[in-house]
Design a protein around this motif. Structure first.
Motif, short mmCIF file in Angstrom:
data_model
loop_
_atom_site.label_atom_id
_atom_site.label_comp_id
_atom_site.label_asym_id
_atom_site.label_seq_id
_atom_site.Cartn_x
_atom_site.Cartn_y
_atom_site.Cartn_z
N HIS A 154 0.83 -1.20 0.00
CA HIS A 154 0.00 0.00 0.00
C HIS A 154 0.87 1.26 0.00
N ASN A 155 1.94 1.20 0.75
CA ASN A 155 2.92 2.28 0.85
C ASN A 155 4.28 1.63 1.04
N LEU A 323 1.36 16.16 4.14
CA LEU A 323 2.78 16.50 4.29
C LEU A 323 3.65 15.26 4.47
N SER A 324 3.04 14.14 4.85
CA SER A 324 3.81 12.91 5.06
C SER A 324 3.27 11.87 4.09
N GLY A 325 2.67 10.82 4.60
CA GLY A 325 2.01 9.85 3.73
C GLY A 325 2.93 9.13 2.78
N GLY A 326 2.33 8.28 1.98
CA GLY A 326 3.00 7.49 0.97
C GLY A 326 1.94 6.78 0.17
N GLY A 327 2.34 6.02 -0.83
CA GLY A 327 1.35 5.32 -1.64
C GLY A 327 0.51 6.30 -2.43
N MET A 328 -0.81 6.11 -2.40
CA MET A 328 -1.70 6.89 -3.25
C MET A 328 -3.03 7.11 -2.54
N ARG A 329 -3.62 8.29 -2.72
CA ARG A 329 -4.85 8.64 -2.04
C ARG A 329 -6.06 8.27 -2.90
N VAL A 330 -6.81 7.26 -2.46
CA VAL A 330 -8.01 6.85 -3.19
C VAL A 330 -9.02 7.99 -3.23
#
Length: 425
Positions: A154-155, A323-330
């Motif tokens: 996922h990330n 600002l952080s996160g990873g992968g992709m936003r559905v």
């Protein structure tokens, strides 16, 4: 083809981005004519009966194992001190250890012994541990050499925690986040050696996985969305001069982004653009958000909403201040499918096949966001054109059917790679 899909939670109801992605893969692969057996961690937070996916038809069945994944300060401390579970003489990160269950290990091995599968799909880093369970059972002679093992990443999880650490001001929290990021990085390096193929969601994640030395083939298979549910309704007119955010607020990167926007962008935006309203929706908003008086500074906290399409069509410009996160936003894909113009950070839009100014608006930093909001307020942004172009991209690239085809192709490649080469005559 018969797929065994091991999931970190029951992906129903499909409300948050993670659950949506898993659910849509199951639906898409099964509707393409393949059988899917789901083996799911049944967590207290997302507990569902084993019949929860029966509506997907006879090609889908679900097996569940109850696992207590709730956060425990005592277990977290033991893990921090290196007294928890280990892999290859290294301590498991606590994020992963919470999902480890002897009962689920036994269920997985038992199912693989008693049934025939063409591929085993592990959905996320949180269940990648169980790929190692299969390898150990094979090495011990408990399981024969079986179907290929495919990981859906996922990330690249360590990147999320490293980014959070980089922005943390509290020295103790910063140290802990850095420590956790390093542990997760070590685990992710190990897990890549346990599988035969990897599905990454973005090109950025492909590059990161290769930097970790991934020995298995890596394919890009984006996160799917049920784009048939997200089609623009020409009769709907959103509230003018309205902004909205939608995403689970118990996911740290989402909450970090909301708090940054409220702290660094909104005060000046509210002063200079007094008719602008902000609407924030998502699962489990914290008390410091829900305790705000309704409408204070033109900010409205909606909490969980039953219908994402209805909420999105009620308001105008979609914001993704990640600002952080990873992968992709559905949720970005869903907003694009609805024809919404979206203002996002570069990190928020990672992996999305959209160009700044054409299908999306990309801005980084408070000053750039304020400029974009000012342009929006005064009607200087081509929202209709951006939204229409975004809808075309979402329907063509990220539909459940298109993504399911990508997974079936990856499964077939992994199966073919495991078959012995023909002997020359």
């Amino acid at each position: 083809m018969h797929v065994l899909q091991v999931c970190y939670r029951v992906p129903y109801p499909p409300h948050d981005g993670g659950a949506i992605g898993v659910y849509e893969i199951i639906r898409g692969v099964s509707e393409a004519g393949h059988r899917v057996t789901v083996l799911a961690v049944n967590t207290p937070k997302h507990h569902q009966p084993p019949t929860a996916l029966d509506h997907l038809g006879p090609n889908v069945r679900m097996l569940t194992v109850d696992v207590d994944t709730r956060l425990s300060p005592w277990k977290a401390l033991r893990n921090l001190l290196g007294l928890g579970l280990t892999y290859s003489f290294n301590a498991l990160p606590y994020n992963v250890e919470r999902f480890v269950s002897p009962a689920l290990e036994a269920k997985l091995v038992g199912v693989l012994k008693s049934e025939t599968f063409d591929v085993v799909h592990f959905d996320s880093t949180f269940v990648a541990w169980y790929a190692g369970v299969v390898r150990r059972a094979q090495a011990a002679g408990q399981l024969p050499a079986g179907p290929p093992l495919v990981l859906r990443a996922h990330n690249v999880e360590y990147v999320i925690w490293a980014r959070l650490a980089g922005r943390e001001r509290n020295p103790l929290k910063k140290w802990y986040l850095q420590h956790l990021a390093e542990r997760i990085k070590g685990f992710e390096t190990w897990m890549l050696s346990q599988v035969d193929a990897v599905a990454a969601i973005t090109q950025e994640d492909v590059d990161r996985l290769r930097e970790l030395g991934c020995p298995a083939p890596v394919a890009i298979v984006p996160a799917p969305a049920n784009t048939s549910r997200f089609r623009p309704d020409p009769a709907r007119r959103p509230q003018p001069r309205s902004l909205f955010m939608l995403g689970s607020l118990n996911w740290l990167p989402n909450l970090e982004g909301v708090e940054w926007f409220l702290r660094e962008v909104w005060p000046q935006a509210h002063r200079e653009l007094p008719e602008l309203t902000l609407h924030i929706a998502g699962t489990a908003p914290p008390a410091h958000l829900t305790s705000r008086p309704e409408g204070q500074d033109n900010v409205f906290i909606h909490g969980f909403v039953e219908s994402a399409p209805d909420f999105m069509q009620t308001y105008d410009l979609m914001l993704v201040p990640l600002l952080s996160g990873g992968g992709m936003r559905v949720k970005i894909v869903e907003g694009m499918a609805l024809g919404k113009a979206i203002l996002s950070t570069s990190i928020g839009a990672e992996g999305i096949d959209a160009q700044d100014g054409a299908e999306i608006l990309l801005r980084d930093g408070a000053a750039a966001w304020l400029d974009a909001l000012c342009d929006y307020y005064h009607g200087r942004l081509p929202l209709a054109a951006i939204g229409a172009a975004a809808a075309e991209v979402a329907q063509a690239r990220y539909s459940t059917e298109a993504v399911a085809q990508g997974f079936v192709a990856l499964y077939q490649q992994a199966i073919a790679a495991r078959q012995p080469a023909p002997v020359a005559s």
